[in-house]
Design an enzyme around this catalytic site. Structure first.
Site, PDB file in Angstrom:
ATOM      1  N   TYR A  96      -2.138  -1.269  10.497  1.00 43.28           N
ATOM      2  CA  TYR A  96      -2.086  -1.362   9.030  1.00 43.28           C
ATOM      3  C   TYR A  96      -0.754  -0.821   8.504  1.00 43.28           C
ATOM      4  O   TYR A  96      -0.080  -1.463   7.699  1.00 43.28           O
ATOM      5  CB  TYR A  96      -3.256  -0.573   8.447  1.00 43.28           C
ATOM      6  CG  TYR A  96      -3.474  -0.738   6.962  1.00 43.28           C
ATOM      7  CD1 TYR A  96      -4.254  -1.781   6.465  1.00 43.28           C
ATOM      8  CD2 TYR A  96      -2.917   0.150   6.042  1.00 43.28           C
ATOM      9  CE1 TYR A  96      -4.470  -1.929   5.096  1.00 43.28           C
ATOM     10  CE2 TYR A  96      -3.124   0.007   4.682  1.00 43.28           C
ATOM     11  CZ  TYR A  96      -3.906  -1.031   4.213  1.00 43.28           C
ATOM     12  OH  TYR A  96      -4.110  -1.177   2.845  1.00 43.28           O
ATOM     13  N   SER A 112       0.867  -1.186   0.000  1.00 44.67           N
ATOM     14  CA  SER A 112       0.000   0.000   0.000  1.00 44.67           C
ATOM     15  C   SER A 112       0.899   1.230   0.000  1.00 44.67           C
ATOM     16  O   SER A 112       2.084   1.140   0.336  1.00 44.67           O
ATOM     17  CB  SER A 112      -0.844   0.001   1.281  1.00 44.67           C
ATOM     18  OG  SER A 112      -1.476   1.245   1.481  1.00 44.67           O
TER      19      SER A 112
HETATM   20  P1  NAD Z   1     -11.473  -6.222   0.036  1.00 40.63           P
HETATM   21  O1  NAD Z   1     -12.059  -6.119   1.393  1.00 40.63           O
HETATM   22  O2  NAD Z   1     -12.310  -5.918  -1.168  1.00 40.63           O
HETATM   23  O3  NAD Z   1     -10.816  -7.681  -0.162  1.00 40.63           O
HETATM   24  C1  NAD Z   1     -10.092  -8.303   0.870  1.00 40.63           C
HETATM   25  C2  NAD Z   1     -10.046  -9.785   0.613  1.00 40.63           C
HETATM   26  O4  NAD Z   1      -9.339 -10.423   1.703  1.00 40.63           O
HETATM   27  C3  NAD Z   1     -11.437 -10.437   0.551  1.00 40.63           C
HETATM   28  O5  NAD Z   1     -11.419 -11.476  -0.401  1.00 40.63           O
HETATM   29  C4  NAD Z   1     -11.592 -11.021   1.968  1.00 40.63           C
HETATM   30  O6  NAD Z   1     -12.489 -12.121   2.041  1.00 40.63           O
HETATM   31  C5  NAD Z   1     -10.168 -11.449   2.215  1.00 40.63           C
HETATM   32  N1  NAD Z   1      -9.868 -11.659   3.630  1.00 40.63           N
HETATM   33  C6  NAD Z   1     -10.088 -10.838   4.678  1.00 40.63           C
HETATM   34  N2  NAD Z   1      -9.715 -11.435   5.828  1.00 40.63           N
HETATM   35  C7  NAD Z   1      -9.260 -12.666   5.489  1.00 40.63           C
HETATM   36  C8  NAD Z   1      -8.746 -13.761   6.217  1.00 40.63           C
HETATM   37  N3  NAD Z   1      -8.617 -13.736   7.556  1.00 40.63           N
HETATM   38  N4  NAD Z   1      -8.385 -14.875   5.551  1.00 40.63           N
HETATM   39  C9  NAD Z   1      -8.519 -14.950   4.199  1.00 40.63           C
HETATM   40  N5  NAD Z   1      -8.987 -13.940   3.440  1.00 40.63           N
HETATM   41  C10 NAD Z   1      -9.357 -12.818   4.094  1.00 40.63           C
HETATM   42  O7  NAD Z   1     -10.186  -5.277   0.084  1.00 40.63           O
HETATM   43  P2  NAD Z   1      -9.251  -4.683  -1.082  1.00 40.63           P
HETATM   44  O8  NAD Z   1      -9.447  -3.224  -1.029  1.00 40.63           O
HETATM   45  O9  NAD Z   1      -9.399  -5.416  -2.360  1.00 40.63           O
HETATM   46  O10 NAD Z   1      -7.803  -5.016  -0.443  1.00 40.63           O
HETATM   47  C11 NAD Z   1      -6.939  -6.017  -0.934  1.00 40.63           C
HETATM   48  C12 NAD Z   1      -5.504  -5.670  -0.544  1.00 40.63           C
HETATM   49  O11 NAD Z   1      -5.155  -4.418  -1.129  1.00 40.63           O
HETATM   50  C13 NAD Z   1      -5.280  -5.517   0.961  1.00 40.63           C
HETATM   51  O12 NAD Z   1      -4.019  -6.060   1.334  1.00 40.63           O
HETATM   52  C14 NAD Z   1      -5.290  -4.015   1.152  1.00 40.63           C
HETATM   53  O13 NAD Z   1      -4.550  -3.624   2.282  1.00 40.63           O
HETATM   54  C15 NAD Z   1      -4.624  -3.573  -0.140  1.00 40.63           C
HETATM   55  N6  NAD Z   1      -4.875  -2.172  -0.476  1.00 40.63           N
HETATM   56  C16 NAD Z   1      -6.155  -1.697  -0.688  1.00 40.63           C
HETATM   57  C17 NAD Z   1      -6.354  -0.355  -1.005  1.00 40.63           C
HETATM   58  C18 NAD Z   1      -7.737   0.241  -1.251  1.00 40.63           C
HETATM   59  O14 NAD Z   1      -7.862   1.472  -1.311  1.00 40.63           O
HETATM   60  N7  NAD Z   1      -8.776  -0.537  -1.418  1.00 40.63           N
HETATM   61  C19 NAD Z   1      -5.244   0.496  -1.097  1.00 40.63           C
HETATM   62  C20 NAD Z   1      -3.962  -0.018  -0.886  1.00 40.63           C
HETATM   63  C21 NAD Z   1      -3.798  -1.348  -0.584  1.00 40.63           C
END
Ligand code: NAD
Length: 257
Positions: free
Chosen positions: A152, A139
């Site tokens: 985080y 991130s």
């Molecule tokens: P999201 O909530 O849409 O997806 C998260 C996924 O992780 C889902 O499939 C969920 O079921 C799974 N998950 C959660 N807890 C879990 C567990 N204990 N075991 C197995 N699976 C689990 O979120 P996203 O926004 O797609 O985030 C995905 C990644 O991208 C994360 O690492 C997040 O930190 C990173 N990220 C997101 C953003 C943003 O703005 N959305 C920005 C930077 C980084």
């Protein structure tokens, strides 16, 4: 030849887009994450449309023995894991002195330690076969901090260190290890917050996006999940074989400030 790609946390958002990106190239997928069983099965089936096979494993990323089973299942089904994408992640926002201890532990486990557990399982075969790609979805918060996101930010900074260390250990084995550092990405999770935030602050949904969510993102636009997937596909390609131990930011200029 079809690759075998494991994407943790791929039932939603960025992980799902990454899984779809590899599936579109005919690769075999191992998807993981929580959600409705029928919806996950529909996703799994859709990932097979371009000829690859897709399986689902419901390992909880806080549980090392379940992660070990996920990786063992992937290897048993497909021979080896060619591309490992550590993507599962959660967030919790609170001041340090009010941060629930169990939330701290959970975020460190999912956002950081799970990548150690998947990597230690995937690396022996990658070393032996002298190829492999490990891609960690970090991130902008792997590079800089924001208040009230202690766990985080700590986990995301941690995964940057793990990325560099693994890259050095694997550099002579044809295996690359890199991080992707997205800014604000418009995932369902983020989208759902917009109407509530607008109501709570008495501002329009457009203002929530530009003044609250995208305050620090100079392009004033969200990153699309498909754009993050495109970076993952590039890092997995032959063209990226000399890129290792580093990160690609996709944050609309956020970390340039
Ligand atoms: P999201 O909530 O849409 O997806 C998260 C996924 O992780 C889902 O499939 C969920 O079921 C799974 N998950 C959660 N807890 C879990 C567990 N204990 N075991 C197995 N699976 C689990 O979120 P996203 O926004 O797609 O985030 C995905 C990644 O991208 C994360 O690492 C997040 O930190 C990173 N990220 C997101 C953003 C943003 O703005 N959305 C920005 C930077 C980084």
């Amino acid at each position: 030849m079809a690759r075998t790609v494991v994407v943790t946390g791929s039932t939603s958002g960025i992980g799902l887009a990454i899984a779809r990106g590899f599936a579109a190239e005919g690769d075999n997928l191992v998807i993981n994450g929580f959600g409705n069983a029928a919806e996950i099965e529909a996703i799994r089936k859709s990932l097979e449309e371009k000829g690859g096979r897709a399986i689902y494993h419901g390992a909880d990323m806080t549980k090392p023995e379940e992660i070990a089973d996920l990786m063992a299942t992937a290897a048993a089904e497909f021979g080896m894991v060619d591309v490992l994408v550590n993507n599962a992640g959660i967030q919790h926002v609170a001041a340090i002195e009010e941060f629930p201890v169990e939330k701290w532990d959970q975020i460190i486990a999912i956002n950081l330690s799970s990548a150690f557990h998947t990597m230690r399982a995937a690396i022996p075969a990658m070393k032996e076969k002298r190829h492999g790609r490990i891609i960690n979805v970090a991130s902008a918060h792997g590079l800089i901090a924001s208040p009230f996101k202690a766990a985080y930010v700590a986990a995301k900074h941690g995964i940057m260190g793990l990325t560099k260390t693994a890259a050095l250990e694997l550099a002579e084995f044809g295996v690359t290890v890199n991080a992707i550092c997205p800014g604000y990405v418009l995932t369902p999770l983020v989208e759902k917050q917009i109407p509530d935030t607008a109501k709570a602050r008495g501002i329009s949904e457009a203002q929530v996006k530009s003044d609250v969510m995208l305050k620090f993102q100079p392009t004033k636009d969200f990153v699309a999940v498909e754009e993050v997937a495109a970076v993952a596909l590039f890092l997995a390609s032959d063209a990226a074989r000399q890129i290792t131990g580093t990160h690609i930011s996709i944050d609309g200029g956020w970390t340039a400030q």
